[in-house]
Design an enzyme around this catalytic site. Structure first.
Site, mmCIF file in Angstrom:
data_model
loop_
_atom_site.group_PDB
_atom_site.id
_atom_site.type_symbol
_atom_site.label_atom_id
_atom_site.label_comp_id
_atom_site.label_asym_id
_atom_site.label_seq_id
_atom_site.Cartn_x
_atom_site.Cartn_y
_atom_site.Cartn_z
ATOM 1 N N GLU A 1 86.492 -53.232 -50.201
ATOM 2 C CA GLU A 1 87.406 -53.583 -48.958
ATOM 3 C C GLU A 1 89.032 -53.161 -49.040
ATOM 4 O O GLU A 1 89.761 -54.040 -48.956
ATOM 5 C CB GLU A 1 87.359 -54.818 -48.569
ATOM 6 C CG GLU A 1 85.674 -55.429 -48.001
ATOM 7 C CD GLU A 1 85.792 -56.931 -47.653
ATOM 8 O OE1 GLU A 1 85.060 -57.170 -46.947
ATOM 9 O OE2 GLU A 1 86.453 -57.380 -48.195
ATOM 10 N N GLN B 1 85.597 -65.171 -57.800
ATOM 11 C CA GLN B 1 84.930 -66.068 -57.038
ATOM 12 C C GLN B 1 83.921 -67.076 -57.634
ATOM 13 O O GLN B 1 83.853 -67.877 -57.166
ATOM 14 C CB GLN B 1 84.613 -65.507 -55.607
ATOM 15 C CG GLN B 1 85.596 -64.873 -54.954
ATOM 16 C CD GLN B 1 84.941 -64.168 -53.513
ATOM 17 O OE1 GLN B 1 84.628 -63.182 -53.532
ATOM 18 N NE2 GLN B 1 85.057 -65.143 -52.745
ATOM 19 N N TYR C 1 80.842 -59.159 -40.944
ATOM 20 C CA TYR C 1 80.690 -60.679 -40.547
ATOM 21 C C TYR C 1 80.767 -61.110 -38.999
ATOM 22 O O TYR C 1 80.637 -62.187 -38.616
ATOM 23 C CB TYR C 1 81.339 -61.333 -41.271
ATOM 24 C CG TYR C 1 81.587 -61.520 -42.740
ATOM 25 C CD1 TYR C 1 80.669 -62.380 -43.366
ATOM 26 C CD2 TYR C 1 81.931 -60.599 -43.570
ATOM 27 C CE1 TYR C 1 80.486 -62.606 -44.743
ATOM 28 C CE2 TYR C 1 81.797 -60.582 -45.029
ATOM 29 C CZ TYR C 1 81.091 -61.507 -45.524
ATOM 30 O OH TYR C 1 80.765 -61.608 -46.903
ATOM 31 N N GLU D 1 77.513 -56.786 -47.677
ATOM 32 C CA GLU D 1 77.755 -58.218 -47.519
ATOM 33 C C GLU D 1 77.372 -58.578 -46.156
ATOM 34 O O GLU D 1 77.982 -57.651 -45.138
ATOM 35 C CB GLU D 1 79.343 -58.712 -47.582
ATOM 36 C CG GLU D 1 79.556 -58.534 -48.951
ATOM 37 C CD GLU D 1 81.104 -58.982 -49.464
ATOM 38 O OE1 GLU D 1 81.724 -59.813 -48.444
ATOM 39 O OE2 GLU D 1 81.965 -58.708 -50.345
ATOM 40 N N ARG E 1 74.577 -57.493 -56.301
ATOM 41 C CA ARG E 1 75.894 -56.939 -56.248
ATOM 42 C C ARG E 1 76.853 -57.887 -56.898
ATOM 43 O O ARG E 1 76.912 -59.071 -56.377
ATOM 44 C CB ARG E 1 76.270 -56.560 -54.816
ATOM 45 C CG ARG E 1 77.601 -55.951 -54.658
ATOM 46 C CD ARG E 1 77.975 -55.219 -53.318
ATOM 47 N NE ARG E 1 79.557 -55.022 -53.351
ATOM 48 C CZ ARG E 1 80.232 -55.476 -52.470
ATOM 49 N NH1 ARG E 1 80.179 -56.620 -51.667
ATOM 50 N NH2 ARG E 1 81.632 -55.319 -52.782
ATOM 51 N N TRP F 1 88.581 -67.303 -51.431
ATOM 52 C CA TRP F 1 89.745 -67.025 -51.487
ATOM 53 C C TRP F 1 90.973 -68.038 -50.975
ATOM 54 O O TRP F 1 90.831 -69.079 -51.498
ATOM 55 C CB TRP F 1 89.944 -65.678 -50.872
ATOM 56 C CG TRP F 1 89.106 -64.495 -51.189
ATOM 57 C CD1 TRP F 1 87.779 -64.038 -50.667
ATOM 58 C CD2 TRP F 1 88.944 -63.984 -52.439
ATOM 59 N NE1 TRP F 1 87.305 -63.300 -51.369
ATOM 60 C CE2 TRP F 1 87.902 -63.050 -52.614
ATOM 61 C CE3 TRP F 1 89.754 -64.190 -53.852
ATOM 62 C CZ2 TRP F 1 87.599 -62.238 -53.628
ATOM 63 C CZ3 TRP F 1 89.583 -63.220 -54.951
ATOM 64 C CH2 TRP F 1 88.473 -62.462 -54.926
ATOM 65 N N ASN G 1 80.399 -54.096 -45.148
ATOM 66 C CA ASN G 1 80.641 -55.598 -45.201
ATOM 67 C C ASN G 1 80.903 -55.895 -43.627
ATOM 68 O O ASN G 1 81.927 -55.696 -42.913
ATOM 69 C CB ASN G 1 81.917 -56.086 -45.986
ATOM 70 C CG ASN G 1 81.439 -55.969 -47.504
ATOM 71 O OD1 ASN G 1 80.448 -55.383 -47.909
ATOM 72 N ND2 ASN G 1 82.501 -56.343 -48.344
ATOM 73 N N HIS H 1 87.202 -55.697 -57.091
ATOM 74 C CA HIS H 1 87.084 -56.771 -56.108
ATOM 75 C C HIS H 1 88.191 -57.504 -55.763
ATOM 76 O O HIS H 1 88.190 -58.656 -56.242
ATOM 77 C CB HIS H 1 85.610 -57.372 -56.222
ATOM 78 C CG HIS H 1 85.077 -57.951 -54.844
ATOM 79 N ND1 HIS H 1 83.894 -57.834 -54.406
ATOM 80 C CD2 HIS H 1 85.924 -58.963 -54.014
ATOM 81 C CE1 HIS H 1 83.654 -58.668 -53.331
ATOM 82 N NE2 HIS H 1 84.927 -59.171 -52.938
#
Length: 529
Positions: free
Chosen positions: A196, A48, A338, A410, A105, A467, A336, A150
Site C-alpha cells: 500500500e 503488527q 475494505y 487483504e 501472507r 496501527w 487490499n 509493510h
C-alpha cells in the site's frame, strides 16, 4: 408407475438440496465454485504481530520510535509485545494448518534483517527466524506469500536522509530486497515488494497519523511536512524502489527460483454521491488518485492522466529511462479492499477543507448520503460493509489493466464499538462470517465475468496491533487475550475451516462457545471498537 417415479425424483431433489445446504450452498458460496488452484489464506504483517523489538540483534524501526511518542497511538499502546509471534510462530503456523489454508501472507521486518539498513551488516538471527517460518509453512502445505516492506523500516533511514522522501532509499530498498531474494527466494514463489504505497503516503505525509508524522494545514497540525507535495515524492520513490527491485529479481533470480513479483495497493470503490455528471466524474478522479496513482506507472510507465491534468508540474516526472524501467514491472496486482465510499465533486461545489485540494483530486469521499451510511458500520469509521464494491473494484482493475492476474491480499471485518461487551460477543462473530460470505460471493461474480483473480486472503489470522488504533480494533479469526496472549478461536474459525473443506458449518456449540463456558468470563466495560 408414473406417481412412483415422481416420488423418487422428489426424494432425490430433497436429498440434493440437503447436501447443497450442508455444504454452504444455501449462502450461494462454496470453495468448489472457485477456480482450481485458487489460493485461500490469511495475512499479517511483521510489526503488527511479532513483538521482540530489540531481540536477537533487531534494530529499531520507524514504528518502534513512533509508537512510543505519547498521543500517537490509541491508549498509548505499541507493538513491543504485539502477539509475541516471534516466540509463538510455531503455534500460529499450527493454527493456520488446522484452518486448512493453502497460502499465508506475511511481511519481513526490514529492521530485523538489516538493523541499520545499508549502513550495517545482515542480522543472521533475523534471517534464521524467517527461514523457520517459511520452512514450517511449506512442511504443512502452505505457500508463503511474502511482502518485503509493510510500513516498517529501520529508524536510521529516517534519521539519516528522511527515508521515503529521499531517492537514497531506492538503493537501500534494493539492497534489502536482494537479501530477501538470496535468503528466501528458493522457497518463496509469491513476492510483493511494497504494501500500500498509496495508503502509507496518505497516512504518513498527508494526514500525518503514521510515521514520520508529516502534514500541513488543513490536513493536520504537524511539526513539519507539506501535505500537498511530500506524499507525491514518497510514492515516486516507492515506485522507483519497486521497479529497481523487480529488475534485479527478473535479471538474477526469477528464472532460477520460479517465482512471481508484484505490488499491493490499497483500494476503495467509489459511487457518485448525487445523480449528477460532476459526481460521476469525481468517481473517476477518486479512483485515479487512490488506485491508479501507484498502478498506472507500473503498467503503463507514467502517472494517470487524471493526476497530470490536475497536479501539473507538482507531480514528479519520470525520465525516459525510468519510464522504461517501471513500465510492466509487475506480474500481478495485490488488492487490499475494505469498503466503498461516495464521491462528491469539489471543483464546482463547496466542500470541507482538504477535500477541495489538488492532492485529493478535488473530491470529497464520504460514507454517508443524507445521514444514511452506504453500508453497515465497522470498527473503522471509513470502512463500510458494501460487498458489491469488491466486485466493482475488481472489474475496474480488470478493465484498466487488461485483466492482469490479481490477488485479494487483504479483506476483513472489525466490529463497531459496543459498550460492555462480553467475551461471548467477541467470540460469536456472526457478522464477520456474514461479511466474508458476502464478499466471497461478490468476488465470485467478478471471476465469473472473466476477472483473473487467483487468491483471497483474510485480514487477519488473529487480532493484532492495528496501527494507530492499537489493540482496540479486532480483525482476527482468532481472539488474542492481551494478558495471556492465548489465541482463542472465534466462531469464524469454524466457518472458514468448514468453507475450506466444503464441510458442514452449523450453529451448534463450537470451540469458541466451549471456551466461554469453560472459563465463565466476561469483559464487561472493556472498550472494543
Amino acid at each position: 408407475m408414473l406417481e412412483k417415479l415422481r416420488l423418487v425424483l422428489t426424494l432425490l431433489c430433497c436429498v440434493h438440496f440437503h447436501v447443497q445446504s450442508s455444504l454452504g450452498f444455501e449462502d450461494g458460496i462454496s470453495r468448489s465454485q472457485f477456480p482450481e488452484g485458487f489460493l485461500f489464506g490469511t495475512c499479517t504483517s511483521s510489526y503488527q504481530i511479532e513483538g521482540a523489538p530489540l531481540e536477537d540483534g533487531k534494530g529499531l524501526s520507524n514504528w518502534d520510535v513512533f509508537s512510543h511518542i505519547p498521543g500517537n497511538i490509541n491508549n498509548d499502546e505499541n507493538g513491543d509485545i504485539a502477539d509475541d509471534h516471534y516466540h509463538r510462530y510455531l503455534e500460529d503456523i499450527e493454527l493456520m494448518s488446522s484452518l486448512g489454508i493453502n497460502v499465508y501472507r506475511f511481511s519481513i521486518s526490514w529492521a530485523r534483517i538489516l538493523p541499520r539498513g545499508i549502513y550495517g551488516d545482515i542480522n543472521p538471527s533475523g534471517v534464521m527466524f524467517y527461514n523457520k517460518i517459511i520452512d514450517n509453512l511449506l512442511l504443512r502445505g502452505i505457500e508463503p506469500f511474502v511482502t518485503i516492506h509493510h510500513h516498517d523500516y529501520p529508524g536510521e533511514l529516517e534519521e539519516r536522509y528522511g527515508a521515503w522522501l529521499s531517492p537514497l532509499i531506492q538503493r537501500d530498498f534494493v539492497h534489502f530486497a536482494e537479501v530477501c531474494f538470496k535468503s528466501f527466494g528458493d522457497r518463496v514463489k509469491y513476492w510483493a515488494t511494497i504494501n500500500e504505497p498509496n495508503l502509507f503516503a496518505d497516512m504518513g505525509f498527508i494526514r500525518g497519523t503514521y510515521p514520520p508524522g508529516h502534514c500541513s494545514p488543513p490536513f493536520g497540525n504537524c511539526n513539519t511536512g507539506n501535505s500537498d507535495v511530500e506524499p507525491l515524492i514518497a510514492v515516486h520513490n516507492m515506485i522507483l524502489s519497486h521497479a529497481k527491485a523487480v529488475e534485479l529479481y527478473r535479471k538474477h533470480f526469477q528464472a532460477k527460483q520460479g517465482g512471481i513479483i508484484g505490488i499491493v495497493t490499497h483500494t476503495f470503490m467509489y459511487e457518485p454521491l448525487r445523480d449528477e455528471e460532476c459526481d460521476r466524474q469525481a468517481v473517476k478522479r477518486a479512483l485515479a488518485f487512490v488506485v491508479a496513482w501507484s498502478l498506472d506507472p507500473l503498467v503503463f510507465g507514467d502517472y494517470p492522466p487524471e493526476m497530470h491534468s490536475i497536479l501539473g508540474s507538482q507531480l514528479p516526472r519520470f525520465s525516459p529511462e525510468e519510464k522504461s524501467l517501471i513500465k510492466g514491472s509487475i506480474d500481478f496486482i495485490g488488492i487490499n479492499n475494505y469498503g466503498t465510499l461516495y464521491a462528491k465533486d469539489c471543483s464546482l461545489t463547496a466542500c470541507p477543507l482538504g477535500t477541495d485540494r489538488p492532492i485529493r483530486g478535488f473530491v470529497e469521499a464520504t460514507g454517508t448520503r443524507d445521514g444514511i451510511p452506504i453500508g453497515d458500520l465497522t470498527g473503522n469509521p471509513r470502512f463500510f460493509v458494501v460487498p458489491r464494491g469488491l466486485e466493482k473494484i475488481v472489474d475496474y482493475i480488470k478493465i484498466r489493466y487488461h485483466n492482469m492476474p490479481m490477488y485479494i491480499t487483504e479483506n476483513g471485518y472489525s466490529s463497531p464499538h459496543k459498550p460492555n461487551v462480553t467475551m461471548d460477543d467477541l467470540l460469536q462473530d456472526f457478522k464477520r462470517i456474514d461479511y466474508h460470505k458476502a464478499y466471497l460471493a461478490a468476488l465470485l461474480r467478478a471471476i465469473r465475468k472473466g476477472a483473473d483473480v487467483r487468491g483471497y486472503m483474510i485480514w487477519s489470522l488473529m487480532d493484532n496491533f492495528e496501527w494507530t488504533s492499537g489493540y482496540g480494533v479486532r480483525y482476527g479469526l482468532y481472539y488474542v487475550d492481551r494478558h495471556t496472549l492465548e489465541r482463542i478461536p472465534k466462531r469464524s474459525v469454524q466457518w472458514f475451516s468448514s468453507f475450506l473443506n466444503d464441510t458442514i458449518h452449523s450453529n451448534k456449540q463450537d470451540l469458541s462457545e466451549q471456551y466461554v463456558r469453560s472459563k465463565d468470563v466476561t469483559t464487561a466495560g472493556f472498550k472494543v471498537v
